[in-house]
Design an enzyme around this catalytic site. Structure first.
Site, mmCIF file in Angstrom:
data_model
loop_
_atom_site.group_PDB
_atom_site.id
_atom_site.type_symbol
_atom_site.label_atom_id
_atom_site.label_comp_id
_atom_site.label_asym_id
_atom_site.label_seq_id
_atom_site.Cartn_x
_atom_site.Cartn_y
_atom_site.Cartn_z
ATOM 1 N N LYS A 189 -7.167 -4.888 -3.023
ATOM 2 C CA LYS A 189 -7.937 -5.402 -1.890
ATOM 3 C C LYS A 189 -8.855 -4.319 -1.351
ATOM 4 C CE LYS A 189 -4.138 -4.239 1.142
ATOM 5 N NZ LYS A 189 -4.842 -3.185 1.891
ATOM 6 N N ASP A 242 0.789 -1.245 0.000
ATOM 7 C CA ASP A 242 0.000 0.000 0.000
ATOM 8 C C ASP A 242 0.820 1.293 0.000
ATOM 9 O OD1 ASP A 242 -1.985 -1.895 0.251
ATOM 10 O OD2 ASP A 242 -2.899 -1.073 2.040
ATOM 11 N N CYS A 278 -2.135 -2.674 7.543
ATOM 12 C CA CYS A 278 -2.001 -3.601 6.407
ATOM 13 C C CYS A 278 -0.727 -4.424 6.438
ATOM 14 C CB CYS A 278 -2.201 -2.843 5.103
ATOM 15 S SG CYS A 278 -3.927 -2.302 4.950
HETATM 16 C C1 VGL Z 1 -4.808 0.756 5.657
HETATM 17 C C2 VGL Z 1 -6.412 1.649 7.018
HETATM 18 C C3 VGL Z 1 -7.360 1.529 6.024
HETATM 19 C C4 VGL Z 1 -3.386 0.349 5.474
HETATM 20 C C5 VGL Z 1 -5.740 0.622 4.645
HETATM 21 O O1 VGL Z 1 -2.906 0.287 4.318
HETATM 22 O O2 VGL Z 1 -2.708 0.093 6.493
HETATM 23 N N1 VGL Z 1 -5.160 1.254 6.834
HETATM 24 N N2 VGL Z 1 -7.016 1.010 4.841
#
Ligand code: VGL
Ligand code: ZN
Length: 211
Positions: free
Chosen positions: A113, A15, A158
């Site tokens: 995702k 991410d 994540c």
């Molecule tokens: C994430 C919160 C919501 C992350 C993704 O990548 O850690 N955190 N969506």
């Protein structure tokens, strides 16, 4: 030292997207500092997997989807507790794009995702119901991978969930500490670190990774 074996190791880059970097909708403090660490490691692995948080507008993890709730509140969902977030990583938006300096070309696979509007998905392996798979386990096994190195955003969400699922699926897991940054909400970082240590996750700096 953690010596890379390209035949059995994969790098999972979690991410590294605009919305998790300074200026983004769910900015992680110093989040863009992980780009250089990722870029230095990516060319050293044969098998690189990128993950991309990829939510439809109106996603259930957005506080804006729940009347009377604010970002960072917690609510109960059918699959368990859910932290509510600012709208982020909406499919096709600039915030959902990888950081512009992240070198993505050599990655074999991008796992998106969180695309089911009714379930959040922190992990690269399973959605937050802990039963709906992304297919990553099968992909890695088919490629002969038995160990994964992980880095990215955020350490306590994540990266944490992906690492725990990697262990549950039987992969050895190494988290690159200087390649991660945390959100740290109500002690979430300390809990994540304790969880990962209990699951025999190895922590390493990128400097300690050898070819
Ligand atoms: C994430 C919160 C919501 C992350 C993704 O990548 O850690 N955190 N969506
Ligand atoms: Zn998300």
């Amino acid at each position: 030292m953690q010596k890379i074996d390209p035949s059995r190791d994969a790098l999972i880059v979690v991410d590294i997207q605009n919305d998790f970097c300074p200026g983004g909708a769910l900015a992680v403090s110093d989040g863009d500092a992980v780009v250089a660490v990722a870029n230095a490691l990516i060319p050293r692995f044969t098998n690189v997997v990128l993950t991309q948080d990829w939510h439809p507008a109106g996603h259930t993890s957005f506080a804006s989807s729940h009347a009377g709730q604010a970002p960072f509140d917690r609510i109960d969902m059918s699959y368990g507790g859910q932290t509510l977030w600012p709208d982020h990583c909406v499919q096709g938006s600039n915030g959902a794009e990888f950081h512009r300096d992240l070198v993505t070309n050599s990655a074999h696979l991008v796992i998106r995702k969180g695309y089911d509007s009714a379930i959040d998905s922190y992990s690269a392996f399973y959605e937050n119901d802990q039963t709906t798979p992304t297919g990553l386990t099968g992909y890695l096994r088919t490629c002969g991978i038995s160990r994964v190195f992980l880095l990215g955003l955020a350490t306590d969400y994540c990266v944490h969930y992906s690492t725990m699922d990697a262990r549950k699926e039987g992969f050895d897991a190494i988290v690159i500490e200087d390649g991660c940054r945390a959100i740290d909400l109500d002690g979430s970082l300390a809990r994540a670190m304790a969880d990962m240590k209990a699951a025999e996750v190895i922590f390493s700096t990128s400097e300690q990774v050898a070819d």
